[in-house]
Design a protein around this motif. Sequence first.
Motif, PDB file in Angstrom:
ATOM      1  N   GLY B 235      19.230  20.376 -23.730  1.00  0.00           N
ATOM      2  CA  GLY B 235      18.568  21.613 -23.311  1.00  0.00           C
ATOM      3  C   GLY B 235      17.815  22.319 -24.428  1.00  0.00           C
ATOM      4  N   THR B 236      18.280  22.191 -25.659  1.00  0.00           N
ATOM      5  CA  THR B 236      17.548  22.865 -26.742  1.00  0.00           C
ATOM      6  C   THR B 236      16.166  22.249 -26.935  1.00  0.00           C
ATOM      7  N   ALA B 238      14.575  20.406 -24.295  1.00  0.00           N
ATOM      8  CA  ALA B 238      13.890  20.359 -23.002  1.00  0.00           C
ATOM      9  C   ALA B 238      13.742  21.733 -22.367  1.00  0.00           C
ATOM     10  N   GLY B 239      14.492  22.697 -22.849  1.00  0.00           N
ATOM     11  CA  GLY B 239      14.489  24.031 -22.249  1.00  0.00           C
ATOM     12  C   GLY B 239      15.597  24.155 -21.221  1.00  0.00           C
ATOM     13  N   TRP B 240      16.031  25.394 -20.999  1.00  0.00           N
ATOM     14  CA  TRP B 240      17.161  25.646 -20.109  1.00  0.00           C
ATOM     15  C   TRP B 240      16.920  25.229 -18.666  1.00  0.00           C
ATOM     16  N   PRO B 241      15.733  25.425 -18.101  1.00  0.00           N
ATOM     17  CA  PRO B 241      15.589  25.085 -16.672  1.00  0.00           C
ATOM     18  C   PRO B 241      15.844  23.600 -16.383  1.00  0.00           C
ATOM     19  N   LYS B 242      15.305  22.702 -17.202  1.00  0.00           N
ATOM     20  CA  LYS B 242      15.592  21.278 -16.964  1.00  0.00           C
ATOM     21  C   LYS B 242      17.080  21.007 -17.119  1.00  0.00           C
ATOM     22  N   ALA B 243      17.684  21.609 -18.147  1.00  0.00           N
ATOM     23  CA  ALA B 243      19.108  21.390 -18.393  1.00  0.00           C
ATOM     24  C   ALA B 243      19.959  21.924 -17.255  1.00  0.00           C
ATOM     25  N   SER B 244      19.487  22.972 -16.605  1.00  0.00           N
ATOM     26  CA  SER B 244      20.222  23.546 -15.479  1.00  0.00           C
ATOM     27  C   SER B 244      20.419  22.504 -14.382  1.00  0.00           C
ATOM     28  N   ARG B 245      19.357  21.825 -14.044  1.00  0.00           N
ATOM     29  CA  ARG B 245      19.452  20.791 -13.013  1.00  0.00           C
ATOM     30  C   ARG B 245      20.417  19.681 -13.439  1.00  0.00           C
ATOM     31  N   ASN B 247      22.848  19.809 -15.562  1.00  0.00           N
ATOM     32  CA  ASN B 247      24.234  20.283 -15.562  1.00  0.00           C
ATOM     33  C   ASN B 247      24.856  20.156 -14.171  1.00  0.00           C
TER      34      ASN B 247
END
Lengths: 265, 265, 265
Positions: B235-236, B238-245, B247
């Motif tokens: 996520g650091t 790719a950014g939080w929104p991609k990491a949200s999915r 997760n």
Amino acid sequence: MDQPAMTLLDPRDRSARGVAIEGDVTGRAAAAPATLLEESWRDFVFAEVWARPGLPRRARFLVALASAATCGLADTQLDDFVRGALTTEALTLVELREAALHLAVYSGWGNGGRLDRAVTRMSKEKGLAPAEVPPIRPAPWDPEERVAQGHAAFHKVMTFPPGPPSNPYLEGINNFVFGEMWRRPGLDERSRRWITLVGVCESGADIPIRSHIHAAMASGNCQPAEMLEFVLQYGTHAGWPKASRINGVVLDMIGKVENGLPWHG
Amino acid sequence: MDQPAMTLLDPRDRSARGVAIEGDVTGRAAAAPATLLEESWRDFVFAEVWARPGLPRRARFLVALASAATCGLADTQLDDFVRGALTTEALTLVELREAALHLAVYSGWGNGGRLDRAVTRMSKEKGLAPAEVPPIRPAPWDPEERVAQGHAAFHKVMTFPPGPPSNPYLEGINNFVFGEMWRRPGLDERSRRWITLVGVCESGADIPIRSHIHAAMASGNCQPAEMLEFVLQYGTHAGWPKASRINGVVLDMIGKVENGLPWHG
Amino acid sequence: MDQPAMTLLDPRDRSARGVAIEGDVTGRAAAAPATLLEESWRDFVFAEVWARPGLPRRARFLVALASAATCGLADTQLDDFVRGALTTEALTLVELREAALHLAVYSGWGNGGRLDRAVTRMSKEKGLAPAEVPPIRPAPWDPEERVAQGHAAFHKVMTFPPGPPSNPYLEGINNFVFGEMWRRPGLDERSRRWITLVGVCESGADIPIRSHIHAAMASGNCQPAEMLEFVLQYGTHAGWPKASRINGVVLDMIGKVENGLPWHG
């Protein structure tokens, strides 16, 4: 300047408008286009998109800066938007530094860094003193206090309460993204929305896209008509297909917000 | 070094930890941050993400290298991670060359090439002899044998049997991706997983995301708690929104693997 | 040259084929590979993908140029494809300028600009006179006429009629994308399809992916077998996970078009 593009009737008028807007937006005199693509910047992107009413210039700059940094624009084009924002005083140097950190969180530290380096280059070009930006968190803190601050900021920004930070990703969200970054004073919440919106749109991830587009309007930060203009401004950097999806979600979320429904309702 | 970030109470401690970790991870002395964004690398990315337990340093390097090459980090930042991996001996030159080919397959030959060129630059900086990497496939082969080898490797890696290679895309998958690349000895299967995971996450494509996150755990290569740490590390970049999915999918697939269910179950 | 890669039995034959094709595709002599990744360009991408029958060289160039500009290939690699297209006369300078504008619309102005600048570099390298490309819209126009032209072009390209242009995004689609760009004479509709397809695939957006893959075949511009080859050619630049999703949609849409069903049927 801010009349709809539909009233243009003559290509010479369209080009003249594009030249004028390009000068404002880039902080330099428009160069004569050498190729068809450069011509389309003048005659479509500047003359027909940036010319539209419905979204203030400051918001267009934030959308342009965030999407230029993430959608493959050249460094010189990113520099242009930074120079334009500083020259027209649409954004201050402090705000641009905050914008770069905000973009890092929503589009990754690499894309945030691209914007930050453009800000550094233009700051030097204009001979500006370094921005006086407060550090990430200057004073010692109680870990439980940070968690509570993160929860409160999440609730305010997203307009619904967070779940418990029960895994690493959610801890990072709570501690840093909401507990520190969104609470910083140097950039207002509405401005942070436009950067966030570009980040979620670029992620392609359904839940962030839907929840943040909803929250932008439910919070009162962004108006429905502005959100529709946002799609077109974003689309010139991201391409029409990505914008197509976002347009559909914006229309859907306008309906939900108007009826007081949550994003997943 | 490997205690949870939650125990930090003082910003000076956090910064000191960031400086120490940055030195390890980049193979050079940490520079004093000149901007807010650079400060956030030190005080969040290095001090609070890389500092976490739960995912070994070697795995973090593989995730960082793959996502740095695909998520818009500057070449100098990609160089930093390569230098750090070589200096700390987290990865060898041979492994890095294999990693670049593996990344090409899962994120496209352009992004694989970005990593490969960084490896070349750092190899020269450190005065290393060229890696002795075996060629793609050195001996003449029977086409039917290659198909059979591809099928077997697919079954092992994905933990379920492949369909028949009935169209060009599936032929390429079978012949090259599984019949040649995954069978190469120079990089272990667990390491290939982290690169693969970044590739599928960046693709945004639902079936590869779900099937590969499932296979990483079902194969025994990656543990559930590591997968949750992976999300934050990824996520650091790719950014939080991609990491949200991601997760959400990781949590879903942990449940399936624990209950012996297939990814689409 | 155009026999299936499956008949290759000896790695020396495969490498020799790769060297020959690389020379054609890049317009320069193939360099000896210095790394494993460079070897895989020769022995897989050129020898086993570009060698395949089923998709003409001109179409492969359009797919390669569009995806090279959007998927992180180095500028020198983008230059290679442009030089190869010009040298083999697969594409003219005028067509390449139109391709860059078309790519801007479907992948954003930043990526279109990357291609446009590569065309400028190779045009200079080859000492070509500037392309004589007609301006965006040379004569004064009636706004209602533009709307009507946009509607008609949309209907022809998408094979179904458009909805009313009731918001900014849809106005932009109608006025510029269909009312101006798709109506330009310098690049044929079939060629525009390949660029469009790369753009929609990279967007990750479901409706554009499905509707454009359907329209490419329903219009008669692209044949089903070509679409399956497209997936493999695109996959080498985009990575296998993105191509996996597209392969599934192509198979689905082939069935719909064969049965006379709409994309959402």
